[in-house]
Design a protein around this motif. Structure first.
Motif, PDB file in Angstrom:
ATOM      1  N   ILE A  65       4.051  -4.506  -7.507  1.00  0.00           N
ATOM      2  CA  ILE A  65       4.490  -4.196  -9.092  1.00  0.00           C
ATOM      3  C   ILE A  65       5.357  -5.495  -9.897  1.00  0.00           C
ATOM      4  O   ILE A  65       5.254  -6.390  -8.846  1.00  0.00           O
ATOM      5  N   PRO A  66       5.255  -5.675 -10.391  1.00  0.00           N
ATOM      6  CA  PRO A  66       5.299  -6.911 -11.511  1.00  0.00           C
ATOM      7  C   PRO A  66       6.404  -8.192 -11.035  1.00  0.00           C
ATOM      8  O   PRO A  66       7.674  -7.041 -10.403  1.00  0.00           O
ATOM      9  N   GLU A  67       6.950  -9.209 -11.299  1.00  0.00           N
ATOM     10  CA  GLU A  67       7.685 -10.123 -10.440  1.00  0.00           C
ATOM     11  C   GLU A  67       9.410  -9.178 -11.208  1.00  0.00           C
ATOM     12  O   GLU A  67       9.108  -9.148 -12.349  1.00  0.00           O
ATOM     13  N   VAL A  98       9.144   6.659  -2.192  1.00  0.00           N
ATOM     14  CA  VAL A  98       7.849   6.883  -1.103  1.00  0.00           C
ATOM     15  C   VAL A  98       6.840   7.067  -2.263  1.00  0.00           C
ATOM     16  O   VAL A  98       5.330   6.797  -1.716  1.00  0.00           O
ATOM     17  N   LYS A  99       7.234   8.387  -3.203  1.00  0.00           N
ATOM     18  CA  LYS A  99       6.178   8.475  -3.896  1.00  0.00           C
ATOM     19  C   LYS A  99       4.814   7.540  -4.688  1.00  0.00           C
ATOM     20  O   LYS A  99       5.846   6.168  -5.440  1.00  0.00           O
ATOM     21  N   PRO A 100       4.133   7.688  -4.928  1.00  0.00           N
ATOM     22  CA  PRO A 100       2.955   6.196  -5.325  1.00  0.00           C
ATOM     23  C   PRO A 100       3.050   6.385  -6.980  1.00  0.00           C
ATOM     24  O   PRO A 100       3.498   6.751  -7.095  1.00  0.00           O
ATOM     25  N   TRP A 101       2.502   5.657  -7.740  1.00  0.00           N
ATOM     26  CA  TRP A 101       3.497   4.653  -9.095  1.00  0.00           C
ATOM     27  C   TRP A 101       2.589   5.696 -10.217  1.00  0.00           C
ATOM     28  O   TRP A 101       2.387   5.720 -11.351  1.00  0.00           O
ATOM     29  N   GLY A 102       1.532   6.441  -9.463  1.00  0.00           N
ATOM     30  CA  GLY A 102       0.732   7.199 -10.581  1.00  0.00           C
ATOM     31  C   GLY A 102      -0.708   6.419 -10.520  1.00  0.00           C
ATOM     32  O   GLY A 102      -1.228   5.758 -10.148  1.00  0.00           O
ATOM     33  N   THR A 103      -1.673   7.533 -11.220  1.00  0.00           N
ATOM     34  CA  THR A 103      -2.842   6.563 -11.990  1.00  0.00           C
ATOM     35  C   THR A 103      -3.321   5.703 -11.954  1.00  0.00           C
ATOM     36  O   THR A 103      -4.083   5.180 -12.116  1.00  0.00           O
ATOM     37  N   ALA A 104      -2.858   5.681 -13.001  1.00  0.00           N
ATOM     38  CA  ALA A 104      -2.483   4.502 -14.190  1.00  0.00           C
ATOM     39  C   ALA A 104      -2.622   3.335 -12.813  1.00  0.00           C
ATOM     40  O   ALA A 104      -3.547   1.915 -12.635  1.00  0.00           O
ATOM     41  N   HIS A 105      -1.375   3.326 -12.073  1.00  0.00           N
ATOM     42  CA  HIS A 105      -1.586   2.200 -11.236  1.00  0.00           C
ATOM     43  C   HIS A 105      -2.787   2.215  -9.774  1.00  0.00           C
ATOM     44  O   HIS A 105      -3.028   0.678  -9.825  1.00  0.00           O
ATOM     45  N   ALA A 106      -2.971   3.206  -9.526  1.00  0.00           N
ATOM     46  CA  ALA A 106      -4.511   3.248  -9.132  1.00  0.00           C
ATOM     47  C   ALA A 106      -5.253   2.354  -9.386  1.00  0.00           C
ATOM     48  O   ALA A 106      -5.389   1.870  -8.908  1.00  0.00           O
ATOM     49  N   VAL A 107      -5.750   2.954 -10.701  1.00  0.00           N
ATOM     50  CA  VAL A 107      -6.850   2.440 -11.178  1.00  0.00           C
ATOM     51  C   VAL A 107      -6.809   0.218 -11.692  1.00  0.00           C
ATOM     52  O   VAL A 107      -7.175  -0.121 -10.866  1.00  0.00           O
ATOM     53  N   LYS A 158      -0.757  -5.273 -18.754  1.00  0.00           N
ATOM     54  CA  LYS A 158      -0.150  -5.184 -19.906  1.00  0.00           C
ATOM     55  C   LYS A 158       1.403  -4.354 -20.022  1.00  0.00           C
ATOM     56  O   LYS A 158       3.168  -4.749 -20.262  1.00  0.00           O
ATOM     57  N   GLU A 159       1.495  -3.348 -19.941  1.00  0.00           N
ATOM     58  CA  GLU A 159       2.265  -1.764 -20.220  1.00  0.00           C
ATOM     59  C   GLU A 159       2.950  -2.362 -19.304  1.00  0.00           C
ATOM     60  O   GLU A 159       3.842  -0.794 -19.140  1.00  0.00           O
ATOM     61  N   PHE A 160       2.284  -1.934 -17.810  1.00  0.00           N
ATOM     62  CA  PHE A 160       3.071  -1.623 -16.719  1.00  0.00           C
ATOM     63  C   PHE A 160       4.696  -1.260 -16.705  1.00  0.00           C
ATOM     64  O   PHE A 160       5.752  -1.305 -16.124  1.00  0.00           O
ATOM     65  N   PRO A 161       5.099  -3.131 -16.899  1.00  0.00           N
ATOM     66  CA  PRO A 161       6.454  -3.556 -17.145  1.00  0.00           C
ATOM     67  C   PRO A 161       7.473  -3.582 -17.937  1.00  0.00           C
ATOM     68  O   PRO A 161       8.607  -2.342 -17.561  1.00  0.00           O
ATOM     69  N   ALA A 162       6.845  -2.253 -19.171  1.00  0.00           N
ATOM     70  CA  ALA A 162       7.592  -1.481 -20.198  1.00  0.00           C
ATOM     71  C   ALA A 162       7.600  -0.088 -19.029  1.00  0.00           C
ATOM     72  O   ALA A 162       9.055   0.771 -19.219  1.00  0.00           O
ATOM     73  N   PHE A 163       6.881   0.380 -18.407  1.00  0.00           N
ATOM     74  CA  PHE A 163       6.814   1.496 -18.010  1.00  0.00           C
ATOM     75  C   PHE A 163       7.907   1.279 -16.830  1.00  0.00           C
ATOM     76  O   PHE A 163       9.018   2.774 -16.872  1.00  0.00           O
ATOM     77  N   LEU A 164       8.224   0.259 -16.038  1.00  0.00           N
ATOM     78  CA  LEU A 164       9.036   1.023 -15.146  1.00  0.00           C
ATOM     79  C   LEU A 164       9.955   0.574 -15.583  1.00  0.00           C
ATOM     80  O   LEU A 164      11.034   0.975 -14.567  1.00  0.00           O
ATOM     81  N   GLU A 165      10.774  -0.283 -16.161  1.00  0.00           N
ATOM     82  CA  GLU A 165      11.643  -0.483 -17.183  1.00  0.00           C
ATOM     83  C   GLU A 165      12.052   0.737 -17.047  1.00  0.00           C
ATOM     84  O   GLU A 165      13.847   0.899 -17.283  1.00  0.00           O
ATOM     85  N   LYS A 166      11.734   1.747 -18.110  1.00  0.00           N
ATOM     86  CA  LYS A 166      12.163   2.758 -18.188  1.00  0.00           C
ATOM     87  C   LYS A 166      12.131   3.784 -17.511  1.00  0.00           C
ATOM     88  O   LYS A 166      13.440   4.445 -17.069  1.00  0.00           O
ATOM     89  N   GLY A 167      10.886   4.166 -16.529  1.00  0.00           N
ATOM     90  CA  GLY A 167      10.921   5.087 -15.508  1.00  0.00           C
ATOM     91  C   GLY A 167      11.846   4.655 -14.966  1.00  0.00           C
ATOM     92  O   GLY A 167      12.378   5.728 -13.851  1.00  0.00           O
ATOM     93  N   GLU A 172       5.789   8.203 -12.653  1.00  0.00           N
ATOM     94  CA  GLU A 172       4.695   8.005 -12.709  1.00  0.00           C
ATOM     95  C   GLU A 172       4.134   7.435 -13.854  1.00  0.00           C
ATOM     96  O   GLU A 172       4.222   7.646 -15.036  1.00  0.00           O
ATOM     97  N   TYR A 173       3.066   6.910 -13.503  1.00  0.00           N
ATOM     98  CA  TYR A 173       2.335   6.514 -14.827  1.00  0.00           C
ATOM     99  C   TYR A 173       0.780   6.717 -14.504  1.00  0.00           C
ATOM    100  O   TYR A 173       0.692   6.266 -13.869  1.00  0.00           O
ATOM    101  N   PHE A 174       0.932   7.424 -16.175  1.00  0.00           N
ATOM    102  CA  PHE A 174      -0.573   8.352 -15.674  1.00  0.00           C
ATOM    103  C   PHE A 174      -1.661   7.896 -16.951  1.00  0.00           C
ATOM    104  O   PHE A 174      -1.160   7.037 -17.654  1.00  0.00           O
TER     105      PHE A 174
END
Length: 307
Positions: free
Chosen positions: A85-87, A96-105, A230-239, A248-250
């Protein structure tokens, strides 16, 4: 133009099956659903496959699946890692749950240098879907917008008799372009209807049986990877504030955002094929019977791969 690549999201396989050695074949020859997807992809024109897996199932995966596929396709492996995940962000303790399909790709960003199709490892999509998506990816490039595609399935062809399923309900305009996609996590088939619930079954909302849904069969240019990153940090911030253990980041969410910003179009290729998958163990006999019938109809040889 670069040749399209097939990306298969298989990181969840170990946990779903209690280890890969327990993966059930769906025919007498020992093939699993993924064999049929790769067979269909190869005859559509795909020559390279990228498997997204977890590092801890690598040995089992290569032994039971990878080595077999290396004989027929150019194979690469990407690893979905919870800690990738980003710094500035940390994995919540106990998650333990993965971060979802967008993170997988996103995990496969170093292995993809051109257009690519994405599928789930344990869904059967049908021969035509692979041909349609390959042909689209081979003939379309980004211009003033990102030019993506997806294969949509009629809802009635994607539900099981054995419980509820999660599907992306698609809204499509008169030109066959995706307007929006809404993830419904509990869709169920009843005797005379199909409906979804968002309050654990207290109320149900009917959905037309012919509604097109997403089964996570997408066609992208490489631009989607940069957008996800680019959008992953914003997802994490909120999630991490709202649902730290399960957010999960779908992929559909990323696509929906790009549609809303008018940065992308998604051509919806419609498939009349029936989807097959083993969401519940009771689904397996249905899949086995379906594969047998497809073989009898001549769509597949008895043995997909020569020994």
């Amino acid at each position: 133009m670069k040749k399209p690549v097939l990306v298969i999201m298989a990181a969840g396989m170990g946990s779903r099956y209690g280890g890969l050695k327990q993966i059930d074949p769906v025919d007498e020859q020992g093939h699993i659903i993924m064999d049929f997807s790769i067979f269909d992809a190869k005859r559509a024109g795909f020559e390279k496959v990228v498997f997204i897996i977890k590092k801890e199932i690598e040995e089992d995966f290569k032994e039971s699946i990878g080595k077999r596929m290396e004989k027929v396709m150019d194979v690469a492996y990407a690893y979905q890692d919870l800690h990738n995940i980003p710094e500035g962000f940390e994995v919540p303790e106990g998650r333990v749950k993965p971060w979802g399909t967008a993170h997988a790709v996103l995990s496969a960003i170093d292995d993809i240098d051109g257009p690519f199709a994405v599928i789930n490892a344990d869904d059967y999509y049908g021969k035509d879907a692979f041909q349609e998506i390959y042909d689209y990816l081979s003939t379309h490039e980004d211009d003033d917008k990102y030019r993506y595609t997806m294969v949509g399935y009629q809802l009635k062809n994607t539900v099981t008799d054995n419980g509820h399923v999660a599907r992306g309900i698609c809204e499509i305009d008169e030109n066959g372009k995706l307007v929006s996609i809404t993830e419904r996590t509990k869709i169920q088939k009843f005797e005379d209807r199909i409906a979804f619930t968002e309050d654990d079954g207290q109320t149900w909302t009917d959905v037309d049986k012919d509604t097109l849904v997403s089964m996570n069969m997408w066609g992208f240019t490489r631009s989607i990877l940069e957008e996800i990153k680019k959008e992953f940090p914003a997802f994490l911030e909120k999630g991490l504030k709202e649902n730290p253990m399960k957010c999960e980041y779908f992929l559909p969410s990323v696509v929906s955002d790009l549609l809303a910003q008018d940065k992308a179009t998604v051509e919806v290729l419609s498939s009349k094929d029936k989807w097959y998958g083993v969401t519940y163990k009771e689904d397996k006999p249905v899949v086995v019977a379906a594969i047998k019938k497809l073989k009898e109809e001549g769509l597949y040889p008895e043995k997909l791969w020569e020994e």
